[in-house]
Design a protein around this motif. Sequence first.
Motif, PDB file in Angstrom:
ATOM      1  N   LEU A 125     115.544  47.603  86.766  1.00 16.64           N
ATOM      2  CA  LEU A 125     115.560  47.686  88.208  1.00 16.64           C
ATOM      3  C   LEU A 125     117.090  48.711  88.376  1.00 16.64           C
ATOM      4  CD1 LEU A 125     115.575  43.432  88.154  1.00 16.64           C
ATOM      5  CD2 LEU A 125     114.110  45.670  89.622  1.00 16.64           C
ATOM      6  N   HIS A 126     118.396  48.054  87.108  1.00 18.08           N
ATOM      7  CA  HIS A 126     119.138  49.269  87.574  1.00 18.08           C
ATOM      8  C   HIS A 126     119.280  50.823  87.307  1.00 18.08           C
ATOM      9  CE1 HIS A 126     122.302  45.169  86.704  1.00 18.08           C
ATOM     10  NE2 HIS A 126     121.146  45.086  85.706  1.00 18.08           N
ATOM     11  N   GLY A 127     118.201  50.964  87.582  1.00 14.72           N
ATOM     12  CA  GLY A 127     117.814  52.393  87.569  1.00 14.72           C
ATOM     13  C   GLY A 127     117.155  52.677  89.093  1.00 14.72           C
ATOM     14  N   GLY A 128     117.219  51.639  89.748  1.00 11.00           N
ATOM     15  CA  GLY A 128     116.086  52.158  90.908  1.00 11.00           C
ATOM     16  C   GLY A 128     113.953  52.325  90.515  1.00 11.00           C
ATOM     17  N   ARG A 129     113.857  52.092  88.714  1.00 11.34           N
ATOM     18  CA  ARG A 129     112.124  52.140  89.092  1.00 11.34           C
ATOM     19  C   ARG A 129     111.613  51.229  88.944  1.00 11.34           C
ATOM     20  NH1 ARG A 129     115.067  54.101  84.667  1.00 11.34           N
ATOM     21  NH2 ARG A 129     114.307  52.529  83.373  1.00 11.34           N
ATOM     22  N   SER A 130     109.863  51.031  89.830  1.00 12.41           N
ATOM     23  CA  SER A 130     109.373  50.275  89.179  1.00 12.41           C
ATOM     24  C   SER A 130     109.229  49.507  87.964  1.00 12.41           C
ATOM     25  CB  SER A 130     107.815  50.525  90.441  1.00 12.41           C
ATOM     26  OG  SER A 130     107.789  51.024  89.228  1.00 12.41           O
ATOM     27  N   VAL A 131     108.671  48.411  88.190  1.00 13.45           N
ATOM     28  CA  VAL A 131     108.392  47.651  86.566  1.00 13.45           C
ATOM     29  C   VAL A 131     107.163  48.043  85.936  1.00 13.45           C
ATOM     30  CG1 VAL A 131     108.542  45.344  85.124  1.00 13.45           C
ATOM     31  CG2 VAL A 131     110.266  46.453  86.753  1.00 13.45           C
ATOM     32  N   ASP A 132     106.543  48.055  85.193  1.00 12.37           N
ATOM     33  CA  ASP A 132     105.266  47.772  84.539  1.00 12.37           C
ATOM     34  C   ASP A 132     105.098  47.279  83.739  1.00 12.37           C
ATOM     35  OD1 ASP A 132     102.369  48.335  84.211  1.00 12.37           O
ATOM     36  OD2 ASP A 132     102.675  50.077  82.866  1.00 12.37           O
ATOM     37  N   ALA A 133     104.495  45.499  84.193  1.00 13.05           N
ATOM     38  CA  ALA A 133     103.576  44.527  83.816  1.00 13.05           C
ATOM     39  C   ALA A 133     102.064  44.197  83.046  1.00 13.05           C
ATOM     40  CB  ALA A 133     104.338  43.194  83.707  1.00 13.05           C
ATOM     41  N   ARG A 134     102.168  45.496  83.316  1.00 13.46           N
ATOM     42  CA  ARG A 134     100.171  44.945  83.367  1.00 13.46           C
ATOM     43  C   ARG A 134      99.978  45.205  81.987  1.00 13.46           C
ATOM     44  NH1 ARG A 134      98.763  51.056  85.402  1.00 13.46           N
ATOM     45  NH2 ARG A 134     100.617  51.643  84.268  1.00 13.46           N
ATOM     46  N   LEU A 135     100.626  44.866  80.998  1.00 10.25           N
ATOM     47  CA  LEU A 135      99.822  44.540  79.851  1.00 10.25           C
ATOM     48  C   LEU A 135     100.379  43.139  79.316  1.00 10.25           C
ATOM     49  CD1 LEU A 135      98.719  45.112  76.727  1.00 10.25           C
ATOM     50  CD2 LEU A 135     101.247  45.789  76.081  1.00 10.25           C
ATOM     51  N   ASP A 136     101.494  43.313  79.944  1.00 13.66           N
ATOM     52  CA  ASP A 136     101.697  41.283  79.817  1.00 13.66           C
ATOM     53  C   ASP A 136     101.143  40.734  80.750  1.00 13.66           C
ATOM     54  OD1 ASP A 136     103.577  41.734  78.046  1.00 13.66           O
ATOM     55  OD2 ASP A 136     104.814  42.004  79.652  1.00 13.66           O
ATOM     56  N   ALA A 137     100.489  41.381  81.678  1.00 17.32           N
ATOM     57  CA  ALA A 137      99.994  40.807  82.476  1.00 17.32           C
ATOM     58  C   ALA A 137      97.945  40.191  81.852  1.00 17.32           C
ATOM     59  CB  ALA A 137      99.505  41.198  84.520  1.00 17.32           C
ATOM     60  N   LEU A 138      97.735  41.400  81.581  1.00 18.76           N
ATOM     61  CA  LEU A 138      96.480  40.974  80.562  1.00 18.76           C
ATOM     62  C   LEU A 138      96.510  40.383  79.600  1.00 18.76           C
ATOM     63  CD1 LEU A 138      93.516  42.408  80.307  1.00 18.76           C
ATOM     64  CD2 LEU A 138      94.910  44.459  78.850  1.00 18.76           C
ATOM     65  N   LEU A 139      97.438  39.915  78.879  1.00 19.36           N
ATOM     66  CA  LEU A 139      97.183  39.186  77.765  1.00 19.36           C
ATOM     67  C   LEU A 139      97.633  37.867  78.304  1.00 19.36           C
ATOM     68  CD1 LEU A 139     100.182  40.408  75.477  1.00 19.36           C
ATOM     69  CD2 LEU A 139      97.829  40.316  74.685  1.00 19.36           C
ATOM     70  N   ALA A 140      98.363  37.465  79.790  1.00 20.20           N
ATOM     71  CA  ALA A 140      98.485  36.225  80.183  1.00 20.20           C
ATOM     72  C   ALA A 140      96.730  35.786  80.302  1.00 20.20           C
ATOM     73  CB  ALA A 140      99.337  36.343  81.270  1.00 20.20           C
ATOM     74  N   TRP A 141      95.910  36.568  81.103  1.00 19.01           N
ATOM     75  CA  TRP A 141      94.878  36.971  82.130  1.00 19.01           C
ATOM     76  C   TRP A 141      94.240  36.156  80.710  1.00 19.01           C
ATOM     77  CZ3 TRP A 141      90.027  39.581  81.336  1.00 19.01           C
ATOM     78  CH2 TRP A 141      89.483  39.049  82.514  1.00 19.01           C
ATOM     79  N   LEU A 142      93.633  37.342  79.448  1.00 19.23           N
ATOM     80  CA  LEU A 142      93.008  36.652  78.278  1.00 19.23           C
ATOM     81  C   LEU A 142      93.549  35.711  77.999  1.00 19.23           C
ATOM     82  CD1 LEU A 142      93.140  40.153  76.851  1.00 19.23           C
ATOM     83  CD2 LEU A 142      91.554  39.014  77.677  1.00 19.23           C
ATOM     84  N   GLY A 143      94.077  34.723  77.412  1.00 13.95           N
ATOM     85  CA  GLY A 143      94.503  33.554  76.840  1.00 13.95           C
ATOM     86  C   GLY A 143      94.739  32.777  78.005  1.00 13.95           C
ATOM     87  N   THR A 144      94.117  32.635  79.328  1.00 12.30           N
ATOM     88  CA  THR A 144      93.811  31.930  80.244  1.00 12.30           C
ATOM     89  C   THR A 144      92.666  31.325  79.804  1.00 12.30           C
ATOM     90  OG1 THR A 144      95.776  32.157  81.590  1.00 12.30           O
ATOM     91  CG2 THR A 144      94.150  30.684  82.673  1.00 12.30           C
ATOM     92  N   LEU A 145      92.042  33.181  79.626  1.00 18.30           N
ATOM     93  CA  LEU A 145      90.664  33.304  79.913  1.00 18.30           C
ATOM     94  C   LEU A 145      89.844  32.828  78.785  1.00 18.30           C
ATOM     95  CD1 LEU A 145      87.966  34.118  81.889  1.00 18.30           C
ATOM     96  CD2 LEU A 145      88.383  35.781  80.576  1.00 18.30           C
ATOM     97  N   SER A 146      90.677  32.304  77.830  1.00 20.37           N
ATOM     98  CA  SER A 146      89.795  31.414  76.109  1.00 20.37           C
ATOM     99  C   SER A 146      90.284  30.841  76.389  1.00 20.37           C
ATOM    100  CB  SER A 146      90.358  32.748  75.059  1.00 20.37           C
ATOM    101  OG  SER A 146      91.991  32.169  74.885  1.00 20.37           O
ATOM    102  N   VAL A 147      91.084  29.952  76.802  1.00 23.48           N
ATOM    103  CA  VAL A 147      91.641  28.601  77.107  1.00 23.48           C
ATOM    104  C   VAL A 147      90.411  28.348  78.347  1.00 23.48           C
ATOM    105  CG1 VAL A 147      92.897  26.541  78.313  1.00 23.48           C
ATOM    106  CG2 VAL A 147      93.757  28.862  76.626  1.00 23.48           C
ATOM    107  N   VAL A 148      89.839  28.429  78.922  1.00 21.02           N
ATOM    108  CA  VAL A 148      88.770  28.502  79.792  1.00 21.02           C
ATOM    109  C   VAL A 148      87.570  28.069  79.221  1.00 21.02           C
ATOM    110  CG1 VAL A 148      87.546  28.413  81.995  1.00 21.02           C
ATOM    111  CG2 VAL A 148      90.204  28.507  82.165  1.00 21.02           C
ATOM    112  N   ALA A 149      87.291  29.255  78.353  1.00 23.65           N
ATOM    113  CA  ALA A 149      86.589  29.329  77.840  1.00 23.65           C
ATOM    114  C   ALA A 149      85.772  27.891  76.682  1.00 23.65           C
ATOM    115  CB  ALA A 149      85.830  30.353  77.377  1.00 23.65           C
ATOM    116  N   GLY A 150      86.956  28.259  75.777  1.00 24.13           N
ATOM    117  CA  GLY A 150      87.553  26.844  74.850  1.00 24.13           C
ATOM    118  C   GLY A 150      87.407  25.926  75.136  1.00 24.13           C
ATOM    119  N   ALA A 151      87.226  25.600  76.871  1.00 26.39           N
ATOM    120  CA  ALA A 151      87.409  24.352  76.647  1.00 26.39           C
ATOM    121  C   ALA A 151      85.848  23.674  77.667  1.00 26.39           C
ATOM    122  CB  ALA A 151      88.003  23.991  78.618  1.00 26.39           C
ATOM    123  N   LEU A 152      84.944  24.469  78.448  1.00 27.07           N
ATOM    124  CA  LEU A 152      83.918  24.545  78.170  1.00 27.07           C
ATOM    125  C   LEU A 152      82.973  24.499  77.007  1.00 27.07           C
ATOM    126  CD1 LEU A 152      81.531  25.246  80.450  1.00 27.07           C
ATOM    127  CD2 LEU A 152      81.648  27.106  80.245  1.00 27.07           C
TER     128      LEU A 152
END
Length: 109
Positions: free
Chosen positions: A75-102
């Motif tokens: 942000l201070h350097g005026g560049r964009s932020v890449d959060a794809r890995l964190d989003a993937l981890l959150a998605w995989l974790g949520t998907l495993s909760v749904v699968a486990g609950a099922l």
Amino acid sequence: MSDEIWDPGLQSERTRLAWVRTAVALSSGGLGAMGLSARHGLPLGAIAAFVPAAFCGAALLLRTGIRFRRVQEALHGGRSVDARLDALLAWLGTLSVVAGALVFVLVLA
């Protein structure tokens, strides 16, 4: 009007707290669901379905400090932020909760 990405508000701090809440929910939810599944005598496969959620939450929590520094630098350097890995981890974790609950519901039904 300025072309700067940086805003002196607390947006990045609020985002950091949101990631922390997500990580804690995934890790504690995964661990709690594993314990609940074990107490109900479910097979190991049903218990193991929640393991990825706990690991994804733990990984997100460990990455919180690194991510915050990278966001601040970008942000201070005026560049964009890449959060794809964190989003993937959150998605995989949520998907495993749904699968486990099922699996949990199907085994107990």
